[in-house]
Design a protein around this motif. Structure first.
Motif, mmCIF file in Angstrom:
data_model
loop_
_atom_site.group_PDB
_atom_site.id
_atom_site.type_symbol
_atom_site.label_atom_id
_atom_site.label_comp_id
_atom_site.label_asym_id
_atom_site.label_seq_id
_atom_site.Cartn_x
_atom_site.Cartn_y
_atom_site.Cartn_z
ATOM 1 N N GLU A 52 0.833 -1.192 0.000
ATOM 2 C CA GLU A 52 0.000 0.000 0.000
ATOM 3 C C GLU A 52 0.876 1.255 0.000
ATOM 4 N N ALA A 53 0.531 2.225 -0.826
ATOM 5 C CA ALA A 53 1.355 3.418 -1.040
ATOM 6 C C ALA A 53 1.562 4.241 0.234
ATOM 7 N N TYR A 54 0.589 4.263 1.113
ATOM 8 C CA TYR A 54 0.721 5.022 2.359
ATOM 9 C C TYR A 54 1.850 4.444 3.215
ATOM 10 N N VAL A 55 1.923 3.119 3.307
ATOM 11 C CA VAL A 55 2.982 2.467 4.074
ATOM 12 C C VAL A 55 4.334 2.789 3.448
ATOM 13 N N GLU A 56 4.408 2.775 2.135
ATOM 14 C CA GLU A 56 5.658 3.119 1.441
ATOM 15 C C GLU A 56 6.102 4.528 1.806
ATOM 16 N N GLN A 59 -0.771 10.037 -0.020
ATOM 17 C CA GLN A 59 -1.765 8.966 -0.052
ATOM 18 C C GLN A 59 -2.587 8.959 1.228
ATOM 19 N N GLU A 60 -3.741 8.337 1.166
ATOM 20 C CA GLU A 60 -4.571 8.119 2.342
ATOM 21 C C GLU A 60 -4.268 6.732 2.891
ATOM 22 N N PRO A 61 -4.312 6.563 4.219
ATOM 23 C CA PRO A 61 -4.109 5.215 4.735
ATOM 24 C C PRO A 61 -5.267 4.317 4.323
ATOM 25 N N ALA A 62 -4.959 3.089 4.001
ATOM 26 C CA ALA A 62 -5.986 2.139 3.592
ATOM 27 C C ALA A 62 -5.804 0.855 4.372
ATOM 28 N N THR A 86 9.878 5.267 23.778
ATOM 29 C CA THR A 86 10.377 4.590 22.581
ATOM 30 C C THR A 86 10.261 5.559 21.409
ATOM 31 N N HIS A 87 10.828 5.176 20.269
ATOM 32 C CA HIS A 87 10.553 5.911 19.040
ATOM 33 C C HIS A 87 9.075 5.659 18.752
ATOM 34 N N THR A 88 8.320 6.709 18.477
ATOM 35 C CA THR A 88 6.869 6.573 18.343
ATOM 36 C C THR A 88 6.393 7.218 17.052
ATOM 37 N N LEU A 89 5.456 6.555 16.392
ATOM 38 C CA LEU A 89 4.745 7.124 15.252
ATOM 39 C C LEU A 89 3.317 7.368 15.675
ATOM 40 N N VAL A 90 2.792 8.536 15.339
ATOM 41 C CA VAL A 90 1.395 8.860 15.619
ATOM 42 C C VAL A 90 0.730 9.169 14.287
ATOM 43 N N VAL A 91 -0.404 8.521 14.022
ATOM 44 C CA VAL A 91 -1.184 8.773 12.812
ATOM 45 C C VAL A 91 -2.504 9.387 13.245
ATOM 46 N N GLN A 92 -2.800 10.554 12.723
ATOM 47 C CA GLN A 92 -4.082 11.215 13.011
ATOM 48 C C GLN A 92 -5.118 10.597 12.082
ATOM 49 N N LEU A 120 3.218 21.700 16.756
ATOM 50 C CA LEU A 120 2.872 21.086 15.480
ATOM 51 C C LEU A 120 1.394 20.717 15.436
ATOM 52 N N PRO A 121 0.657 21.209 14.427
ATOM 53 C CA PRO A 121 -0.710 20.717 14.245
ATOM 54 C C PRO A 121 -0.660 19.404 13.469
ATOM 55 N N LEU A 122 -1.525 18.489 13.802
ATOM 56 C CA LEU A 122 -1.593 17.209 13.116
ATOM 57 C C LEU A 122 -3.014 17.042 12.590
ATOM 58 N N LEU A 123 -3.138 16.913 11.267
ATOM 59 C CA LEU A 123 -4.433 16.772 10.609
ATOM 60 C C LEU A 123 -4.652 15.325 10.184
ATOM 61 N N THR A 124 -5.861 15.012 9.790
ATOM 62 C CA THR A 124 -6.213 13.657 9.372
ATOM 63 C C THR A 124 -5.232 13.115 8.342
ATOM 64 N N SER A 125 -4.759 11.897 8.565
ATOM 65 C CA SER A 125 -3.812 11.128 7.728
ATOM 66 C C SER A 125 -2.357 11.531 7.919
ATOM 67 N N GLU A 126 -2.077 12.594 8.625
ATOM 68 C CA GLU A 126 -0.693 13.003 8.821
ATOM 69 C C GLU A 126 -0.022 12.138 9.882
#
Length: 170
Positions: A17-21, A42-45, A91-97, A118-124
């Motif tokens: 999926e392109a979002y993961v890439e 891309q949008e997460p799918a 830990t190293h952390t990823l946050v997906v809005q 930092l503002p975080l919007l949908t999909s960021e």
């Protein structure tokens, strides 16, 4: 996406999926000491999911990203959604809005008195290095997915070498 020999020749399927890439390539650019923000194209799918408005989507997305990123990065990636994100990142952390918006104040060990706002919007996607301190303010209806990035067996932190040879499938 095909990984170079630095990643033991592991192929990530072309159907990836392109979002993961985008997230994988984004992590290549991050440093261990600096927070970073990705505005994906891309949008997460999530396979077999079309309703993006429910918390069930978030759970499936979190599980899907954890599996996909573990495979692509070669480090354990675990779901941490539901744990508080205010305070120090252990830990190293990823946050997906996944819905709405949130505002983050992120202070690093190098500049504890000057947090980034930092503002975080949908999909960021927001990358938080281990040790950064965060304060989160979320809007009504805001939803987040968080993932913890493990340390490789060699103990050196995230290894960016596999990403240097990354290229898009032809």
């Amino acid at each position: 996406m095909v990984w170079g020999s630095a990643y033991d020749g592991t192929d990530v399927p072309k159907s990836q999926e392109a979002y993961v890439e985008e997230v994988v390539l984004f992590l290549h650019a991050c440093t261990d000491r600096s927070p970073a923000l990705l505005w994906p194209e891309q949008e997460p799918a999530v396979p077999d999911t079309t309703d993006r408005t429910s918390p069930a989507f978030d759970r499936r997305l979190s599980a899907y990203l954890a599996r996909s990123l573990t495979s692509a990065l070669g480090v354990p990636v675990t779901e941490t959604s539901g744990t508080p994100l205010d305070g120090p990142a252990t830990t190293h952390t990823l946050v997906v809005q996944t819905a709405g918006r949130s505002h983050w104040a992120v202070a690093t060990a190098q500049e504890p008195e000057r947090p980034l706002v930092l503002p975080l919007l949908t999909s960021e996607v927001l990358y938080l290095p281990r040790g950064s301190r965060t304060t989160v303010t979320a809007s009504a209806g805001s939803r987040l997915v968080s993932l913890s990035l493990g340390t490789p067996a060699h103990g050196r932190g995230l290894d960016r070498e596999p990403f240097r040879a990354a290229r898009r499938p032809e």
